[in-house]
Scaffold this motif. Structure first.
Motif, PDB file in Angstrom:
ATOM      1  N   TYR A 241      -5.051   4.218   1.307  1.00 48.87           N
ATOM      2  CA  TYR A 241      -5.754   2.822   1.637  1.00 48.87           C
ATOM      3  C   TYR A 241      -5.929   2.860   3.399  1.00 48.87           C
ATOM      4  CZ  TYR A 241      -4.529   1.424  -3.186  1.00 48.87           C
ATOM      5  OH  TYR A 241      -4.431   1.282  -4.329  1.00 48.87           O
TER       6      TYR A 241
ATOM      7  N   THR B 185       0.823  -1.095  -0.071  1.00 46.31           N
ATOM      8  CA  THR B 185       0.146   0.100   0.037  1.00 46.31           C
ATOM      9  C   THR B 185       0.810   1.284   0.036  1.00 46.31           C
ATOM     10  OG1 THR B 185      -0.104   0.083   2.537  1.00 46.31           O
ATOM     11  CG2 THR B 185      -2.048  -1.151   1.013  1.00 46.31           C
TER      12      THR B 185
ATOM     13  N   LEU C 167      -4.204  -6.421   0.378  1.00 49.05           N
ATOM     14  CA  LEU C 167      -3.618  -5.308   0.504  1.00 49.05           C
ATOM     15  C   LEU C 167      -2.458  -5.743   1.693  1.00 49.05           C
ATOM     16  CD1 LEU C 167      -6.356  -2.510   0.631  1.00 49.05           C
ATOM     17  CD2 LEU C 167      -4.843  -3.142  -1.464  1.00 49.05           C
TER      18      LEU C 167
END
Length: 277
Positions: free
Chosen positions: A255, A211, A237
């Motif tokens: 994120y 990320t 992720l």
């Protein structure tokens, strides 16, 4: 589906967040959650209850006291570095495949596509983190002398072929390598140096999306792998680095809000304010 984690008491909520994200985004299946731990987790009862709420089964995996009697153990090389590498010695012999996940990941699409990969002839499946150049990859190959490997694999998401690992991965080989080398990331370095050529590569933009590097993904894909693309296609992720999304400072990554949403839902599940079954 068998999942493997290795945490201490500081990462219980993070683990519950990962599990919730898997439950919400993966097609219904029986999920067994194995957690390697040196000391029994203080929140074991809560973790077991959360797993039950999510339709999962919690299995504590206790590390045996004498398992590392001959291992090189120092402040730099604590016993925890061996847990991933020697998980096959701790897990039930009845298990044939398991997916290890770091506790700082989030599942945002169906995990089945990764878990169902054919590992015939391989020990593991893992991803090499994408970069704009291959300079780091070349340095790691020279440093670890593993020129047959495709690159430097990140061990935070590691699909394990336990049958093959039991046949080919020996504790003494690992201990011997660590005695003879100075390592930067001990367990990950050992994985790459000794077993890199037996790892099946999977795309990191799907299964181990760093990320921190959203802009890099967009650049190398000529604008395809955007935030919208990742939300639609990426399965895992990985919140690598020090700026973790659950911290109150330095958490402004693109994120972060998504993680905090799942974190809040996990807290509600743990507090018995949200039930999914």
């Amino acid at each position: 589906m068998n999942l493997l984690f290795s945490i201490d008491d500081h990462y219980t909520t993070q683990l519950e967040t990962v599990l919730l994200s898997i439950r919400l985004n993966t097609r219904p299946t029986k999920i067994n959650v194995y957690v390697i731990q040196k000391q029994p987790l203080k929140q074991a009862a809560e973790l077991k209850r959360v797993c039950a709420h999510l339709g999962m089964t919690y299995h504590p995996v206790m590390v045996e006291d004498g398992m590392f009697a001959t291992a090189p153990v120092t402040d730099r090389y604590p016993t925890t570095i061996y847990y991933r590498l020697l998980a096959h010695q701790l897990l039930p012999k009845s298990l044939h495949k398991i997916l290890y996940l770091d506790a700082d990941v989030l599942c945002i699409n169906d995990l089945t596509s990764l878990y169902d990969l054919d590992l015939s002839g391989y020990l593991y499946a893992s991803a090499i983190h994408t970069g704009l150049t291959n300079t780091t990859e070349v340095i790691n190959k020279i440093r670890l002398q593993n020129f047959d490997a495709d690159g430097y694999y990140n061990s935070g998401v590691l699909l394990m072929n336990l049958d093959e690992i039991r046949r080919r991965v020996r504790a003494e080989d690992i201990f011997s390598y660590i005695r003879k080398h100075v390592l930067l990331l001990p367990d990950q370095d050992v994985l790459n140096a000794l077993y890199g050529k037996y790892i099946k590569s999977v795309p990191d933009e799907l299964y181990n999306f760093d990320t921190r590097n959203g802009r890099i993904y967009e650049t190398i894909s000529f604008g395809e792998w955007t935030l919208d693309w990742a939300v639609k296609h990426t399965v895992i992720l990985h919140y690598c680095g020090r700026e973790k999304p659950w911290l109150t400072t330095k958490n402004s990554g693109r994120y972060t809000a998504l993680y905090k949403h799942y974190w809040r839902l996990a807290e509600r599940v743990a507090d018995d304010k949200l039930r999914l079954n």
